[in-house]
Design an enzyme around this catalytic site. Structure first.
Site: not given
Length: 203
Positions: A54, A52, A178, A61-62, A96-98
């Protein structure tokens, strides 16, 4: 006394040289900190690492995620871990990069973020083998969907794509992340899941 991470690296090297599968505890020490892994067992030497992004490689960073390259910062130790893992098997990043699907990040902006990630890993790792395009990983799989889809984790789509591209059996691949969505995606794809205590894993 030998530091835990150094001892883990030494033990991993010895296991790999003998053709044995590394124990989960060794893998997790090399990838910083992890939850209890007593139930995990690797039947064979891994042929593919799925990571993964992030919360695993760079700091989480949320919501809505990293949308500016200036906000991208490596988790300490992650660059070195990637370099070491690539000595034994290819590394593919599965993320994932929504924010892209939500219109919060352009395609060019995402490319810039990944270019910075390549630079940070190369700078921090101080060596290691770069792939043909200069990356410090061997594959990059990005899901830009804002809504649930067959590719977006916890679905297994991206993992299955990577397994196909690297001609790897699911049981020979390790998915490191994570969040529970990473674990679920790994189990759906038939891979070995590893949950780190970084990013969402700290909760």
């Amino acid at each position: 006394p030998v530091p835990a991470t150094r001892a883990a690296s030494m033990s991993l090297s010895m296991q790999m040289n003998c053709g044995a599968a590394p124990t989960p505890a060794i893998l997790l020490l090399l990838l910083t900190h992890a939850h209890d892994t007593s139930a995990l067992r690797l039947a064979v030497r891994p042929k593919l690492w799925l990571l993964d992004r992030d919360g695993c490689i760079n700091a989480d960073v949320g919501s809505p995620g990293v949308v500016r390259r200036e906000d991208l910062h490596l988790i300490p130790g992650s660059a070195g871990a990637i370099t070491r893992l690539r000595l034994f098997a290819p590394v593919a990043v599965v993320t994932n990069q929504s924010a892209r699907g939500k219109g919060l990040l352009s395609a060019a902006g995402l490319d810039e973020i990944h270019e910075r990630l390549r630079y940070l890993i190369a700078s921090a790792a101080r060596g290691g083998l770069a792939s043909e395009d200069g990356s410090r990983w061997d594959g990059l799989y990005v899901c830009e969907d804002a809504l649930p889809s067959s590719r977006k984790k916890p679905a297994a789509g991206m993992l299955l794509e990577a397994l196909h591209d690297f001609t790897c059996e699911p049981s020979e691949a390790v998915m490191v992340g994570d969040s529970w969505s990473d674990v679920v995606a790994a189990r759906r794809a038939g891979c070995v899941p590893v949950l780190l205590a970084t990013g969402h894993g700290q909760a």
